[in-house]
Design a protein around this motif. Structure first.
Motif, mmCIF file in Angstrom:
data_model
loop_
_atom_site.group_PDB
_atom_site.id
_atom_site.type_symbol
_atom_site.label_atom_id
_atom_site.label_comp_id
_atom_site.label_asym_id
_atom_site.label_seq_id
_atom_site.Cartn_x
_atom_site.Cartn_y
_atom_site.Cartn_z
ATOM 1 N N GLU A 165 11.396 -6.024 -3.548
ATOM 2 C CA GLU A 165 11.043 -6.852 -2.395
ATOM 3 C C GLU A 165 10.842 -6.017 -1.133
ATOM 4 O OE1 GLU A 165 12.995 -11.109 -2.781
ATOM 5 O OE2 GLU A 165 14.548 -9.568 -3.016
ATOM 6 N N GLU A 166 11.126 -4.703 -1.226
ATOM 7 C CA GLU A 166 10.977 -3.819 -0.081
ATOM 8 C C GLU A 166 10.205 -2.575 -0.482
ATOM 9 O OE1 GLU A 166 14.786 -2.948 1.571
ATOM 10 O OE2 GLU A 166 15.338 -5.062 1.815
ATOM 11 N N THR A 167 9.551 -1.951 0.482
ATOM 12 C CA THR A 167 8.668 -0.807 0.236
ATOM 13 C C THR A 167 9.353 0.310 -0.533
ATOM 14 O OG1 THR A 167 7.472 -1.324 2.274
ATOM 15 C CG2 THR A 167 7.158 0.871 1.335
ATOM 16 N N ALA A 168 10.525 0.692 -0.081
ATOM 17 C CA ALA A 168 11.197 1.871 -0.640
ATOM 18 C C ALA A 168 11.743 1.636 -2.038
ATOM 19 C CB ALA A 168 12.325 2.314 0.290
ATOM 20 N N GLN A 169 11.720 0.410 -2.519
ATOM 21 C CA GLN A 169 12.328 0.111 -3.819
ATOM 22 C C GLN A 169 11.425 0.414 -5.007
ATOM 23 O OE1 GLN A 169 13.247 -4.054 -3.308
ATOM 24 N NE2 GLN A 169 15.288 -3.647 -2.438
ATOM 25 N N LEU A 170 10.099 0.430 -4.810
ATOM 26 C CA LEU A 170 9.199 0.479 -5.961
ATOM 27 C C LEU A 170 9.270 1.799 -6.722
ATOM 28 C CD1 LEU A 170 7.083 -0.803 -7.739
ATOM 29 C CD2 LEU A 170 5.324 0.002 -6.152
ATOM 30 N N ALA A 171 9.071 2.926 -6.060
ATOM 31 C CA ALA A 171 9.020 4.209 -6.765
ATOM 32 C C ALA A 171 10.301 4.486 -7.552
ATOM 33 C CB ALA A 171 8.721 5.342 -5.782
ATOM 34 N N PRO A 172 11.498 4.323 -6.949
ATOM 35 C CA PRO A 172 12.718 4.544 -7.740
ATOM 36 C C PRO A 172 12.852 3.576 -8.909
ATOM 37 C CG PRO A 172 13.225 4.518 -5.387
ATOM 38 C CD PRO A 172 11.812 4.047 -5.537
ATOM 39 N N ALA A 173 12.415 2.331 -8.721
ATOM 40 C CA ALA A 173 12.509 1.352 -9.809
ATOM 41 C C ALA A 173 11.638 1.764 -10.983
ATOM 42 C CB ALA A 173 12.109 -0.025 -9.302
ATOM 43 N N VAL A 174 10.447 2.247 -10.709
ATOM 44 C CA VAL A 174 9.545 2.672 -11.779
ATOM 45 C C VAL A 174 10.120 3.883 -12.515
ATOM 46 C CG1 VAL A 174 7.257 3.639 -12.278
ATOM 47 C CG2 VAL A 174 7.479 1.690 -10.730
ATOM 48 N N LYS B 163 12.565 1.925 -22.483
ATOM 49 C CA LYS B 163 12.428 0.578 -23.016
ATOM 50 C C LYS B 163 11.206 -0.092 -22.388
ATOM 51 C CE LYS B 163 17.454 -0.211 -23.279
ATOM 52 N NZ LYS B 163 18.556 -1.087 -22.783
ATOM 53 N N PRO B 164 10.578 -1.031 -23.082
ATOM 54 C CA PRO B 164 9.585 -1.848 -22.386
ATOM 55 C C PRO B 164 10.216 -2.472 -21.148
ATOM 56 C CG PRO B 164 9.475 -2.219 -24.749
ATOM 57 C CD PRO B 164 10.700 -1.390 -24.508
ATOM 58 N N SER B 165 9.490 -2.405 -20.034
ATOM 59 C CA SER B 165 10.101 -2.773 -18.756
ATOM 60 C C SER B 165 9.168 -3.634 -17.921
ATOM 61 C CB SER B 165 10.447 -1.508 -17.950
ATOM 62 O OG SER B 165 11.271 -0.635 -18.689
ATOM 63 N N ILE B 166 9.769 -4.425 -17.042
ATOM 64 C CA ILE B 166 9.038 -5.183 -16.041
ATOM 65 C C ILE B 166 9.620 -4.885 -14.671
ATOM 66 C CG2 ILE B 166 8.592 -7.482 -15.079
ATOM 67 C CD1 ILE B 166 8.362 -8.569 -17.878
ATOM 68 N N ILE B 167 8.757 -4.535 -13.741
ATOM 69 C CA ILE B 167 9.129 -4.453 -12.334
ATOM 70 C C ILE B 167 8.418 -5.606 -11.641
ATOM 71 C CG2 ILE B 167 9.191 -3.052 -10.257
ATOM 72 C CD1 ILE B 167 10.742 -1.853 -12.632
ATOM 73 N N GLU B 168 9.174 -6.611 -11.253
ATOM 74 C CA GLU B 168 8.588 -7.748 -10.551
ATOM 75 C C GLU B 168 8.489 -7.421 -9.067
ATOM 76 O OE1 GLU B 168 9.451 -12.420 -9.346
ATOM 77 O OE2 GLU B 168 10.679 -11.471 -10.901
ATOM 78 N N ILE B 169 7.278 -7.485 -8.547
ATOM 79 C CA ILE B 169 7.038 -7.189 -7.138
ATOM 80 C C ILE B 169 6.745 -8.501 -6.420
ATOM 81 C CG2 ILE B 169 5.690 -5.838 -5.498
ATOM 82 C CD1 ILE B 169 4.889 -4.014 -7.852
ATOM 83 N N ALA C 172 0.833 -1.202 0.000
ATOM 84 C CA ALA C 172 0.000 0.000 0.000
ATOM 85 C C ALA C 172 0.867 1.252 0.000
ATOM 86 C CB ALA C 172 -0.934 -0.006 1.208
ATOM 87 N N VAL C 173 1.847 1.304 0.886
ATOM 88 C CA VAL C 173 2.747 2.456 0.962
ATOM 89 C C VAL C 173 3.561 2.578 -0.324
ATOM 90 C CG1 VAL C 173 4.720 3.452 2.178
ATOM 91 C CG2 VAL C 173 2.860 2.382 3.480
ATOM 92 N N ALA C 174 4.052 1.451 -0.818
ATOM 93 C CA ALA C 174 4.872 1.470 -2.028
ATOM 94 C C ALA C 174 4.102 2.051 -3.211
ATOM 95 C CB ALA C 174 5.358 0.058 -2.340
#
Length: 555
Positions: free
Chosen positions: A510-519, A527-533, A368-370
């Motif tokens: 795998e951690e909350t803080a990782q999602l926004a920077p990864a996106v 490039k077409p991209s995948i972020i696996e959560i 939710a936070v991510a």
């Protein structure tokens, strides 16, 4: 116009140009080689998007239709190709999306011989779309294609299937192209708004439920202004988050699968429902239990097709109107002075904000936070494309789609929609960021369409919520047959390596803080991209764990 005529294949391509088609999504087949040749001649006017699976092609066309209000166009070959395409037709029908599907057909002299790949498309597609036809005479192509586009956008929008026989495409015919017909949209009857406003003036607990398709930017702005001016609480229908600015003080949530129980309870207490565009279908009406079928709760039902009004719930007032036309008239109507429901709207908004507040989920990833951190850094005009599945309730509950953003998803619950729809959205609006939400199950159904994204330079970002299961079915399974796990476990690839094999960008979260920077890195890669959560399989929904479901089932 050539004196010797044009082939049926040329006439088909020219007919699409005459109807304003700019993109065609297809998987090629030998049953429409002459049409493909016609498209070659029109290659500077129609972009032909080569897809990898027919369902993906139709989902891309459907996404185009959702985002533009104009018919998306797809072409598939006969037999297996048409069968694969059927799921996209079902999406377009239940989602009220304008779409035209062209299907290659066997030579007409082989009809009823169980010829190679023979299917009777009138019987096959009849229950799934607004109209099915077959063109056997090349001279009738302009007429029938023009009518197909008219049917797709008239009344309740939806899909049309046009079968094109192989021999007809080779015929020569001398015939003029048929231009688009300028049809004025239906407007509300003269006494519609006075009656609606009179009912509203006597209400204490009104609720707007927005839904439907083919809304324009101006139409969305007008209905927003009407609702804001009247301090009305606004909910959106199932997977219709793009219709209303979720950051406004009168947005109160979404009605559909996984809806906030407090909002459902409030809807049951409402004394006036303004259903604008929403058919009040099974998902929105919580299995047809939300309102009394006979009309104990007054409903004002606004739809472009009179046949849909009162189909299930009897309205106190039915208004047949194009939704954008209704919105323009509504905005121009004098608001109710000192509405009695101002406190009710604040109450529902407070409930929505409370529901969207991220709980303290255990583990290193608080999804939710991510998601909220990700939303805070995305462009203001981002397009979101959602697949179907339990994962989808997370962005629905914890994020708010902004004024300039769009959100598309299959209201018929079709898994495999998200990836091709995102690609179709990116091709439709190449300058906007496109984020796809997909579960591991749905992604593996149409994830191969990322090859289409590379082929046509459509750099979408796909968030794969990976819990190694068909989560929705597992949820129901644990409710009905706790601990008896059957057919719902999944084995998945390394999704980061999957996209890297194409030459795309991938990251594991795998951690909350990782999602926004990864996106943000994915968007920057172009490039077409995948972020696996990697999500905790124990947290089966955003409101319950598997352990809790089992305990409740045994209680």
């Amino acid at each position: 116009m050539s004196e010797t005529g044009r082939t049926g294949g040329q006439l088909l391509a020219d007919a699409l140009v005459a109807q304003g088609v700019e993109h065609l999504f297809c998987v090629p087949g030998e049953s429409y080689l002459d049409f493909l040749d016609g498209l070659y001649a029109q290659r500077n006017r129609i972009a032909t998007i080569t897809c990898r699976f027919e369902a993906g092609a139709v989902h891309m066309a459907e996404a185009y239709g959702k985002l533009t209000g104009k018919p998306g166009v797809a072409a598939v070959t006969r037999g297996p190709g048409a069968c694969h395409a059927a799921i996209g037709i079902h999406v377009a029908m239940q989602d009220s999306t304008p779409l035209v599907l062209l299907v290659g057909q066997i030579p007409s002299d082989e009809t009823d011989r169980d010829s190679f790949q023979e299917v009777d498309y009138r019987r096959m597609f009849g229950p799934l779309c607004k109209w099915v036809t077959q063109i056997d005479d090349a001279a009738r192509i302009p007429e029938q294609i023009a009518h197909a586009f008219d049917v797709a956008v008239s009344g309740r929008p939806g899909p049309v299937v046009v079968s094109i026989s192989e021999d007809m495409q080779k015929e020569l015919a001398v015939v003029r192209d048929a231009a688009r017909a300028p049809v004025l949209a239906p407007h509300p009857a003269p006494d519609a708004m006075p009656r609606l406003m009179a009912m509203l003036a006597h209400a204490q607990r009104p609720l707007v439920i927005l839904g439907g398709s083919c809304w324009t930017v101006e139409g969305r702005a007008n209905i927003r202004d009407f609702c804001v001016a009247n301090t009305l609480p606004v909910a959106v229908g199932f997977r219709r988050q793009g219709l209303f600015d979720g950051t406004l003080d009168n947005f109160v949530g979404d009605m559909g699968v996984g809806a906030d129980p407090a909002l459902v309870a409030a809807a049951k207490k409402s004394d006036l429902i303004l259903a604008i565009g929403s058919r009040l279908g099974e998902a929105v009406s919580q299995g047809y239990t939300l309102f009394d079928l006979a009309g104990a709760t007054p409903i004002v039902h606004v739809l472009p097709d009179a046949a849909e009004i009162g189909r299930v719930f009897r309205p106190a007032l039915g208004i047949t109107s194009d939704l954008n036309a209704f919105a323009a008239v509504a905005k121009a109507t004098t608001p109710v002075a000192n509405p009695a429901w101002a406190g009710w709207t604040k109450e529902l908004r407070a409930s929505r904000l409370a529901s969207a507040k991220a709980p303290e989920y255990p583990g290193p990833l608080n999804l939710a936070v991510a998601l909220q951190e990700m939303m805070a850094v995305l462009p203001a005009d981002t397009i979101f494309a959602s697949d179907a599945g339990n994962f989808a309730t997370w962005p629905n509950r914890f994020t708010h789609v902004g004024e300039a953003q769009d959100f598309i998803g299959p209201t018929n619950g079709a898994m495999g929609y998200g990836v091709p729809a995102a690609i179709g959205a990116k091709i439709t609006h190449p300058g906007r960021a496109v984020i796809c939400f997909a579960g591991d199950g749905g992604f593996m159904m149409t994830g191969q369409e990322l090859a289409t994204a590379f082929h046509h330079d459509a750099p979408v970002v796909v968030l794969v919520f990976n819990n190694n299961m068909y989560g929705t079915i597992r949820m129901y399974q644990e409710r009905a047959y706790p601990e008896r796990i059957s057919a719902t476990r999944l084995t998945n690839p390394d999704f980061v390596k999957f996209i890297e094999a194409f030459g795309g960008y991938g990251e594991l979260v795998e951690e909350t803080a990782q999602l926004a920077p990864a996106v943000l890195r994915a968007l920057a890669s172009r490039k077409p991209s995948i972020i696996e959560i990697r999500v905790d399989p124990e947290q089966i929904t955003n409101r319950a764990t598997i352990t809790q479901l089992r305990a409740a089932a045994k209680a």
